[in-house]
Motif scaffolding. Structure first.
Motif, mmCIF file in Angstrom:
data_model
loop_
_atom_site.group_PDB
_atom_site.id
_atom_site.type_symbol
_atom_site.label_atom_id
_atom_site.label_comp_id
_atom_site.label_asym_id
_atom_site.label_seq_id
_atom_site.Cartn_x
_atom_site.Cartn_y
_atom_site.Cartn_z
ATOM 1 N N SER A 1 -1.484 27.894 -27.532
ATOM 2 C CA SER A 1 -1.170 28.772 -26.177
ATOM 3 C C SER A 1 -0.096 28.375 -25.359
ATOM 4 O O SER A 1 0.450 29.390 -24.762
ATOM 5 C CB SER A 1 -2.625 28.493 -25.323
ATOM 6 O OG SER A 1 -2.562 27.091 -24.978
ATOM 7 N N GLY A 2 0.554 27.140 -25.508
ATOM 8 C CA GLY A 2 1.477 26.769 -24.661
ATOM 9 C C GLY A 2 2.892 27.293 -25.608
ATOM 10 O O GLY A 2 4.007 27.054 -25.018
ATOM 11 N N LEU A 3 2.824 27.893 -26.748
ATOM 12 C CA LEU A 3 3.867 28.054 -27.672
ATOM 13 C C LEU A 3 4.724 29.108 -26.765
ATOM 14 O O LEU A 3 5.999 29.067 -26.758
ATOM 15 C CB LEU A 3 3.490 28.675 -28.946
ATOM 16 C CG LEU A 3 4.631 28.940 -29.984
ATOM 17 C CD1 LEU A 3 5.629 27.766 -30.136
ATOM 18 C CD2 LEU A 3 4.173 29.114 -31.333
ATOM 19 N N ALA A 4 4.314 30.231 -26.263
ATOM 20 C CA ALA A 4 4.977 31.336 -25.672
ATOM 21 C C ALA A 4 5.682 30.644 -24.413
ATOM 22 O O ALA A 4 6.993 30.844 -24.190
ATOM 23 C CB ALA A 4 4.232 32.331 -25.162
ATOM 24 N N ALA A 5 5.244 29.666 -23.699
ATOM 25 C CA ALA A 5 5.690 28.989 -22.713
ATOM 26 C C ALA A 5 7.023 28.353 -23.158
ATOM 27 O O ALA A 5 8.044 28.141 -22.366
ATOM 28 C CB ALA A 5 4.748 28.258 -21.897
ATOM 29 N N ALA A 6 6.666 27.563 -24.270
ATOM 30 C CA ALA A 6 7.899 26.517 -24.839
ATOM 31 C C ALA A 6 8.921 27.545 -25.050
ATOM 32 O O ALA A 6 10.119 27.041 -24.923
ATOM 33 C CB ALA A 6 7.302 25.883 -25.771
ATOM 34 N N ILE A 7 8.763 28.721 -26.018
ATOM 35 C CA ILE A 7 9.730 29.582 -26.200
ATOM 36 C C ILE A 7 10.662 30.257 -25.057
ATOM 37 O O ILE A 7 11.928 29.939 -24.935
ATOM 38 C CB ILE A 7 9.180 30.632 -27.220
ATOM 39 C CG1 ILE A 7 8.822 30.127 -28.310
ATOM 40 C CG2 ILE A 7 10.331 31.949 -27.270
ATOM 41 C CD1 ILE A 7 7.907 31.208 -29.231
ATOM 42 N N THR A 8 9.818 30.305 -24.030
ATOM 43 C CA THR A 8 10.662 30.776 -22.807
ATOM 44 C C THR A 8 11.423 29.808 -22.125
ATOM 45 O O THR A 8 12.552 30.246 -21.784
ATOM 46 C CB THR A 8 9.677 31.598 -21.825
ATOM 47 O OG1 THR A 8 8.829 32.542 -22.298
ATOM 48 C CG2 THR A 8 10.072 32.029 -20.583
ATOM 49 N N GLU A 9 10.962 28.626 -22.210
ATOM 50 C CA GLU A 9 11.656 27.439 -21.630
ATOM 51 C C GLU A 9 12.906 27.293 -22.498
ATOM 52 O O GLU A 9 14.205 26.986 -22.017
ATOM 53 C CB GLU A 9 10.929 26.318 -21.684
ATOM 54 C CG GLU A 9 11.512 25.074 -21.025
ATOM 55 C CD GLU A 9 10.656 23.834 -20.687
ATOM 56 O OE1 GLU A 9 11.262 22.748 -20.917
ATOM 57 O OE2 GLU A 9 9.516 23.916 -20.810
ATOM 58 N N MET A 10 12.703 27.171 -23.627
ATOM 59 C CA MET A 10 13.972 27.156 -24.570
ATOM 60 C C MET A 10 14.924 28.289 -24.490
ATOM 61 O O MET A 10 16.217 27.848 -24.551
ATOM 62 C CB MET A 10 13.482 27.140 -26.054
ATOM 63 C CG MET A 10 12.685 25.939 -26.496
ATOM 64 S SD MET A 10 12.310 25.803 -28.338
ATOM 65 C CE MET A 10 11.310 24.475 -28.462
#
Length: 86
Positions: free
Chosen positions: A45-54
């Motif tokens: 679930s945190g993957l999309a947020a991690a991608i956005t941050e990257m």
């Protein structure tokens, strides 16, 4: 009378090539570690947020002319997007 430099081109290029190759291997290992981390998690679930941050970090690095760092993040993002689609 000027003297020409007589050196083999390989003697000049080899140290740089080895250093660059080692640096590239280290970058690939970092990308693989991040992708492996997310691939092993059941909860992504945190993957999309991690991608956005990257992506934000990638753009910041590019803005600061830190293209190697930006490229590394680009590679991570593209690999993580594949996981997000699965």
């Amino acid at each position: 009378e000027p003297k020409t430099v007589q050196r083999r081109i390989g003697d000049l290029i080899t140290p740089y090539s080895k250093k660059t190759a080692q640096h590239t291997l280290e970058q690939v290992a970092e990308v693989a570690d991040d992708v492996r981390y997310w691939a092993q998690r059941e909860d992504t679930s945190g993957l999309a947020a991690a991608i956005t941050e990257m992506e934000h970090k990638m753009l910041e690095h590019a803005k600061n002319l830190e293209f190697e760092k930006a490229a590394q993040l680009r590679d991570q993002v593209s690999q993580l997007r594949i996981l997000l689609l699965k």
